[in-house]
Write an enzyme that holds these catalytic residues in place. Sequence first.
Site, PDB file in Angstrom:
ATOM      1  N   GLU A 484      41.211  46.039  36.998  1.00  0.00           N
ATOM      2  CA  GLU A 484      41.701  45.171  38.062  1.00  0.00           C
ATOM      3  C   GLU A 484      42.718  44.199  37.465  1.00  0.00           C
ATOM      4  O   GLU A 484      43.893  44.450  37.508  1.00  0.00           O
ATOM      5  CB  GLU A 484      40.517  44.448  38.720  1.00  0.00           C
ATOM      6  CG  GLU A 484      40.915  43.800  40.032  1.00  0.00           C
ATOM      7  CD  GLU A 484      39.761  43.677  41.011  1.00  0.00           C
ATOM      8  OE1 GLU A 484      38.645  44.125  40.722  1.00  0.00           O
ATOM      9  OE2 GLU A 484      39.989  43.093  42.084  1.00  0.00           O
ATOM     10  N   GLU A 756      31.805  35.920  37.704  1.00  0.00           N
ATOM     11  CA  GLU A 756      32.277  36.224  39.050  1.00  0.00           C
ATOM     12  C   GLU A 756      31.208  35.893  40.100  1.00  0.00           C
ATOM     13  O   GLU A 756      31.505  35.422  41.186  1.00  0.00           O
ATOM     14  CB  GLU A 756      32.610  37.723  39.127  1.00  0.00           C
ATOM     15  CG  GLU A 756      33.052  38.203  40.487  1.00  0.00           C
ATOM     16  CD  GLU A 756      33.535  39.643  40.454  1.00  0.00           C
ATOM     17  OE1 GLU A 756      33.073  40.399  39.572  1.00  0.00           O
ATOM     18  OE2 GLU A 756      34.370  40.005  41.297  1.00  0.00           O
TER      19      GLU A 756
HETATM   20  C1  BGC Z   1      38.445  40.258  42.855  1.00  0.00           C
HETATM   21  C2  BGC Z   1      38.389  38.867  43.376  1.00  0.00           C
HETATM   22  C3  BGC Z   1      39.125  38.813  44.635  1.00  0.00           C
HETATM   23  C4  BGC Z   1      38.398  39.699  45.570  1.00  0.00           C
HETATM   24  C5  BGC Z   1      38.903  39.692  46.954  1.00  0.00           C
HETATM   25  C6  BGC Z   1      37.804  41.179  43.833  1.00  0.00           C
HETATM   26  O1  BGC Z   1      37.851  42.468  43.429  1.00  0.00           O
HETATM   27  O2  BGC Z   1      37.902  40.360  41.602  1.00  0.00           O
HETATM   28  O3  BGC Z   1      38.179  37.864  42.600  1.00  0.00           O
HETATM   29  O4  BGC Z   1      39.425  37.569  45.132  1.00  0.00           O
HETATM   30  O5  BGC Z   1      38.335  41.023  45.088  1.00  0.00           O
HETATM   31  O6  BGC Z   1      37.895  39.813  47.730  1.00  0.00           O
END
Ligand code: BGC
Length: 903
Positions: A484, A756
């Site tokens: 990501e 997270e």
């Molecule tokens: C990310 C986030 C992001 C989110 C959106 C995720 O995959 O890691 O931090 O804001 O998607 O919903």
Amino acid sequence: MRRIFTLVIVFTLVATFAQAQISVNKILCENRTNPMGLDNTQPRFTWELASAGHNVSQTAYQVRVSTYPDFRKPIWNSGKVVSDSSVHIAYKGTALTSHTKYYWQVKVWDNSKKASAWSETGYWISSLFNTTEWQAKWIGPGFKEDSLRASPMFRKVFSSTKKVSSAIAYITAHGLYEAQINGHRVGDAYLTPGWTSYGKRLQYQAYDVTDLLATGNNVVGVTLGSGWYRGLIGFSNNQNFYGKDVALLFQLHVTYTDGTSAVISSDGSWKSSTGEITYAEIYNGETIDARKIKKGWALNGYNDAGWNSAQVMDYGFKNLLATYNEPVRKHETFKTLRVLKTKKNEHLVDFGQNLVGWVKIRLKGKKGQKVTISHAEVLDKDGDFYTENLRAAKAQDTYILSGEGVELFEPHFTFHGFQFIKVEGYNNDLNPDDFTAVALYSDMNPTGSFSSSNALVNQLQHNIQWGQKGNFLDVPTDCPQRDERLGWTGDAQVFSRTASFNMNVDNFFAKWLKDITADQTEKGAVPFVIPNVLGKGAAGSAGWGEAATVIPWNMYVAYGDKQVLKDQYGSMKAWVDYMKSQTKDDLWNTGFHFGDWLFYSVNDDTDGTSAVTDKYLIAQCFYAYSTQLLINAAQVLGKTDDYEAYGKNLKRIKDAFVREYVTSNGRMVSGTQTAYVLALNFDMLPVDLRPQAASRLVDNITKYNNHLTTGFLGTPYLCHVLSEFGYTDEAYKLLLQDTYPSWLYPVKMGATTIWERWDGIKPDKTFETPTMNSFNHYSYGAIGDWMYRVMVGLDTYNDGPGYKHIKIMPHPGGGFTNASASLQTYYGTVSSAWAIGGDQLNFDIEIPVNTTASVFIPAKDAASVMDGGKPLKNGKPYQPAKSKENYIMVELGSGKYHYTVTN
Ligand code: BGC
């Protein structure tokens, strides 16, 4: 004896005078020290002043600029300008020219009419103002690439027979580049040219390479990597997002001491080949086959007969611009904390810190021996290496040994988020000294420090800072380890103010905000990620789009620079107008929204304890907030029409909110913490309904046994709202909570960064779902803003943004016996520290020269306050309107102050 006495007196007088003398402590040009390659035709100057004593301010300044270091023939002499401005003063001399070194100095006069000496001499080098000044051609490899797309190398020999007085190289690439001249690395930046919305904005870097050139033959060698340009990026293994071919653009300007000059440029005469980097991807890692090293390829005398001529490409120059932000550089290094052998007989190295970068390795072995280094953030409950949460990212570096003595390996075109590595294909007994982890991040100045009497909270601050270090790698990313690593807009906006305390993120965000503008849709929707690699439809979520309004405003407040508002105004307005275009009867209740992402929720929710907040309620709050920020910006920039028009609209937005989401008694349709926090923080409720809403919020927190339940959008404002309404004790309870969900729960579980999810690792040591479980995600670190601004009380007023008019209002409490913070502002260090001992509170503050501060001393009355050991004069009782705490307020100028309060 008398002579000695006179001497002592003279000496003391000189010393006192010297002490009181104002001096220029530090100078910056476009917020950087001696920047290379500015394409700004009116660069701005900032200077920090120093003077012992109190209440010193600037009353006038003089700036001079010249192309000569001795300031002969100045091209600008401002003369004595009566002004107290010392930040972002724009150049106003004769027109600047490209590719020129400019020297500058400043002197100032203080409020006792004393002048400083001229400051040290600073300089900047202008870059290529016009894209027509590119003589170089884009070049790509002159051979068919293999399936792994080994890193192409480019080589050019040129001769320079005269003595060089200066040599500046301008370099960029499609992909990533590393350049050498005569075998020496050019500069100390990594992962250049960084990541921007390449189609519209591609930054080039400028390097002073004077010292690398030799008389006679010189060799330029450049290696390219796929990087963000064409490597795997985004989800579903997307490749070639910006194009399928890497390419190089290189232009070296050499000036000789006899005044003549030469330009050496990339073109069809360059040679290309491949070498030891046989594979390099950001997500997957790098493979280096040392058997393929072409020894001396970037040195004179190497035989490149087998190399192919580079291929000239026609990419044009329109999207090129000079680099505005600080490049990615190497920072902390970590030695092995311990080597481990797991039950699975795996050989691991633990560096003790979750960091972002790579590992440098020293190996000795047989020719062809293949050693792989895998990266992981955590070990699982059995102590085994855990990589499932990296999803499709292989995060693996592979080294194939040449067998020639001790070999050193280090990747070039990848990066990893890790604390542990697994070493395969090497000795059974790892030597701890053979491994060094290197942290890579954008080279922003560290500006803030925070510490307190609570070790867990101090670790939280450490984790917040490392969350920032790990994710401010040219763009603000969500996470640095899985497949990501994207510039998620929501994450960046919620953390932006906290970020501005820990490091100077002024230029970092200024650059990224321009990519927002570049990637906003025609209707003004802001993409979920910037640079946008997810496609046009991935745009327009409330709380994510706010990156376009919240960050410019936060940067303006933190650094006091109107330019960011000027530059972003169009983008801010476009986002607000986009939201308006989605409304019906002033309600924004359509479209996809992420909502209060990752809020507290339980698996089997039979009695509805999950903290679900209506997504459209959230959307309406952010619609109002962005509109408010646009109004603020319009006011700062003097755009009266917008100020009035959006002001009227804001009233309608709030009325619609109350009609739709609030009962007449003030209960909201979503009874969550986030709902009340957003409604209160953005002034969505009529004034008379606010206190009851705040008490409902507190009730809710109590119901969860003093736990927060907020996700990405509610968390940043939770403690702020509590403090504003007089519930700082509750804010402290949340801060100090150490069971899930809370900030200290991960700390107790051994986190060294922000996670997270509130429960990335569960109490039984099992993990949250690997599909989304990053252990380095800064969003929840937004509590840092409350720790700096409320707990320790360091803040700035909007009427003197950037700490020209400082606000210091600490909130001692929570059982802490001390807390302190300091911040390097453009004016100098501002700090606040309180410490409680017995019935006494000690309060120490520092206010920089050329600023003023409104300081609120926590005390019931002025009589209980001593100022530097003497009774306090000029203190006024003060109670914040909503929270009713007791303070004694003093208005101060620069200097250090010490207060004691006996309560
Ligand atoms: C990310 C986030 C992001 C989110 C959106 C995720 O995959 O890691 O931090 O804001 O998607 O919903």
